[in-house]
Design a protein around this motif. Structure first.
Motif, PDB file in Angstrom:
ATOM      1  N   THR A  83      39.824 -18.039  11.481  1.00 30.31           N
ATOM      2  CA  THR A  83      40.842 -17.458  10.596  1.00 30.31           C
ATOM      3  C   THR A  83      40.424 -17.731   9.154  1.00 30.31           C
ATOM      4  N   LYS A 136      51.116  -9.679   4.108  1.00 29.47           N
ATOM      5  CA  LYS A 136      51.357 -10.883   3.301  1.00 29.47           C
ATOM      6  C   LYS A 136      50.909 -10.679   1.853  1.00 29.47           C
ATOM      7  N   ASN A 174      55.570 -14.052   4.114  1.00 27.23           N
ATOM      8  CA  ASN A 174      56.325 -12.949   4.732  1.00 27.23           C
ATOM      9  C   ASN A 174      57.761 -12.884   4.216  1.00 27.23           C
ATOM     10  N   ASN A 215      51.127  -4.761  12.718  1.00 25.73           N
ATOM     11  CA  ASN A 215      51.365  -6.190  12.467  1.00 25.73           C
ATOM     12  C   ASN A 215      50.145  -7.021  12.851  1.00 25.73           C
ATOM     13  N   GLY A 216      50.185  -8.277  12.426  1.00 27.41           N
ATOM     14  CA  GLY A 216      48.999  -9.115  12.563  1.00 27.41           C
ATOM     15  C   GLY A 216      48.722  -9.557  13.983  1.00 27.41           C
ATOM     16  N   SER A 217      49.765  -9.841  14.741  1.00 28.60           N
ATOM     17  CA  SER A 217      49.530 -10.251  16.133  1.00 28.60           C
ATOM     18  C   SER A 217      48.920  -9.086  16.909  1.00 28.60           C
ATOM     19  N   ALA A 261      44.460 -12.164   8.338  1.00 27.87           N
ATOM     20  CA  ALA A 261      45.830 -11.919   7.857  1.00 27.87           C
ATOM     21  C   ALA A 261      45.944 -12.294   6.379  1.00 27.87           C
ATOM     22  N   ARG A 262      45.171 -13.324   5.967  1.00 24.13           N
ATOM     23  CA  ARG A 262      45.123 -13.725   4.550  1.00 24.13           C
ATOM     24  C   ARG A 262      43.688 -13.671   4.030  1.00 24.13           C
ATOM     25  N   ASP A 308      40.309 -13.488  12.075  1.00 23.78           N
ATOM     26  CA  ASP A 308      41.709 -13.158  11.764  1.00 23.78           C
ATOM     27  C   ASP A 308      41.861 -13.221  10.249  1.00 23.78           C
ATOM     28  N   ASN A 317      45.326  -8.807  16.038  1.00 21.92           N
ATOM     29  CA  ASN A 317      44.522  -9.838  16.696  1.00 21.92           C
ATOM     30  C   ASN A 317      44.264  -9.496  18.161  1.00 21.92           C
ATOM     31  N   GLU A 374      51.720 -16.645  18.655  1.00 28.29           N
ATOM     32  CA  GLU A 374      51.773 -15.266  19.159  1.00 28.29           C
ATOM     33  C   GLU A 374      52.358 -15.228  20.558  1.00 28.29           C
ATOM     34  N   GLU A 423      45.074 -21.179   8.725  1.00 27.88           N
ATOM     35  CA  GLU A 423      46.514 -21.435   8.824  1.00 27.88           C
ATOM     36  C   GLU A 423      46.887 -22.709   8.068  1.00 27.88           C
ATOM     37  N   HIS A 482      46.517 -19.034  14.629  1.00 28.50           N
ATOM     38  CA  HIS A 482      47.735 -18.252  14.879  1.00 28.50           C
ATOM     39  C   HIS A 482      47.750 -17.714  16.305  1.00 28.50           C
TER      40      HIS A 482
HETATM   41  C1  LIG Z   1      46.798 -16.387  10.389  1.00 26.63           C
HETATM   42  C2  LIG Z   1      47.756 -15.339  10.824  1.00 26.63           C
HETATM   43  N1  LIG Z   1      47.328 -14.355  11.628  1.00 26.63           N
HETATM   44  C3  LIG Z   1      48.134 -13.369  12.021  1.00 26.63           C
HETATM   45  C4  LIG Z   1      49.438 -13.309  11.614  1.00 26.63           C
HETATM   46  C5  LIG Z   1      50.221 -12.111  12.051  1.00 26.63           C
HETATM   47  O1  LIG Z   1      51.477 -12.185  12.269  1.00 26.63           O
HETATM   48  P1  LIG Z   1      52.525 -11.018  12.550  1.00 26.63           P
HETATM   49  O2  LIG Z   1      52.321 -10.569  13.944  1.00 26.63           O
HETATM   50  O3  LIG Z   1      53.782 -11.726  12.323  1.00 26.63           O
HETATM   51  O4  LIG Z   1      52.272  -9.903  11.581  1.00 26.63           O
HETATM   52  C6  LIG Z   1      49.956 -14.329  10.788  1.00 26.63           C
HETATM   53  C7  LIG Z   1      51.373 -14.334  10.357  1.00 26.63           C
HETATM   54  O5  LIG Z   1      51.957 -15.311  10.019  1.00 26.63           O
HETATM   55  C8  LIG Z   1      49.085 -15.371  10.400  1.00 26.63           C
HETATM   56  O6  LIG Z   1      49.511 -16.374   9.608  1.00 26.63           O
END
Ligand SMILES: Cc1ncc(COP(=O)(O)O)c(C=O)c1O
Length: 342
Positions: free
Chosen positions: A141, A203, A11, A62-64, A174-175, A172, A67, A93, A145, A88
């Motif tokens: 995920t 990301k 990020n 955003n990712g949170s 995100a990646r 999840d 989720n 979160e 992570e 995450h």
């Molecule tokens: C595995 C994972 N999921 C979700 C997120 C989403 O995060 P954000 O709400 O910061 O976009 C992140 C961000 O670091 C992450 O590493």
């Protein structure tokens, strides 16, 4: 900031130039709001094809948020979520799933960030007992992570176990791009193992764009309302869509992820033999977790940005991104070697 490349987070990096160009291109003239524009329609349609999703693709900010929205689609009101302690949703979160959805996270310690059918099964003992939170969803995920990736076989085993056990699978992603690049597979092959998943753009080179992918047609009807309730419906959606449009074109997302992964491998391979450095987890995405002597960490921190992941364990996280270069890694490696020599 040091002016040097940050190894703190994917990020920390800026946006890919193609993403910024795409945002400029959709900036001409007016367009209808809230996703009814032509770009959003095209991009979400394309995402559904890429994932083999019948339910739909829903863009969020955003990712949170992705989720929480994804879990809200899958959970019944009394149900709990089984996840890894490192997830995450569990660690980063601010308890958003618990706070906003009223669910309970059943967090399971894992050796490498990955759940297994056995670890999931051990959480099912209270099933049928009204005094226990009832597991309804398993959250994985990909990539994890901890910089590891589930193999397709591992994900399929989890999916089979969950389908046989009346559990839904949330992924999840995100990646997700990093895992797909590592496994050299398709997005659809991973998506087959989930009911609802996220696809991270941020990301991977976006300014701020994530997608929620709903696999089954029967689950999708509520999503527009849930997304709005959860404040994740962007009015000027065309700019979110444009970001994904750029990442999708010629599979830029895959190239970006492959570059980030290659730089993490280069870093791990170079650091592995340095005195006092131990690489902790397999490097299967764009993160390197390493154990160093505390004085080495302190020395390195003077010039470089990265996270101390676990101070007691003397463990750090080094992350690479789509714009990390060989030169960035080599300069960082020189810094790491210098800490050993000092
Ligand atoms: C595995 C994972 N999921 C979700 C997120 C989403 O995060 P954000 O709400 O910061 O976009 C992140 C961000 O670091 C992450 O590493």
């Amino acid at each position: 900031m040091t002016g040097r490349k940050s190894f703190g987070s994917d990020n920390h990096t800026g946006a890919h130039p193609a993403v910024l160009r795409a945002m400029m291109e959709v900036n001409s003239g007016d367009a209808v709001a809230y996703g009814a524009d032509e770009w959003t329609q095209r991009v979400t349609g394309r995402l559904c094809e890429m994932f083999g999703a019948d339910g739909g693709a829903f863009l969020v900010l955003n990712g949170s948020g992705a989720n929480v929205l994804g879990l809200s689609v899958l959970l019944r009101r009394h149900e709990a979520v089984i996840c890894a302690t490192s997830a995450h949703i569990n660690t980063d979160e601010s308890a958003a799933p618990e706070r906003l959805l009223g669910t309970k996270l059943l967090a399971v310690p894992t050796p490498d960030g990955k759940l297994t059918p056995e670890l999931i099964a051990a959480q099912l003992a209270g099933r049928g007992d009204e005094h226990f939170a009832q597991p309804g969803v398993v959250a994985v995920t990909q990539s994890t992570e901890l910089g590891t990736s589930y193999t397709l076989a591992e994900l399929r085993k989890i999916a089979d176990f969950c389908r046989a056990s009346d559990l839904r699978v949330f992924l999840d992603g995100a990646r997700l791009a990093n895992a797909v690049a590592y496994l050299d597979c398709s997005l659809a092959e991973i998506a087959e193992c989930a009911d609802v998943l996220t696809f991270g753009g941020t990301k991977n080179g976006a300014v701020g764009a994530e997608a929620l992918i709903v696999m089954g047609g029967s689950m999708a009807a509520d999503v527009p309302y849930l997304r709005k309730q959860q404040t994740q419906l962007a009015s000027k959606m065309r700019f979110v869509a444009a970001q994904f449009g750029a990442l999708i074109e010629d599979e830029l997302w895959r190239g970006n992820a492959a570059q980030a992964n290659a730089m993490a491998r280069r870093l791990a391979d170079g650091a592995r033999d340095v005195d006092g450095v131990e690489i902790v987890y397999p490097v299967q995405a764009n993160a390197v977790f390493a154990r160093l002597r505390p004085r080495q960490i302190a020395a390195l921190q003077r010039d470089w940005t990265f996270h101390v992941w676990d101070e007691r364990e003397s463990m750090v996280r080094w992350m690479t991104a789509f714009d990390t270069s060989d030169g960035d890694v080599d300069a960082f490696l020189a810094g790491i070697r210098a800490t050993a020599a000092a």
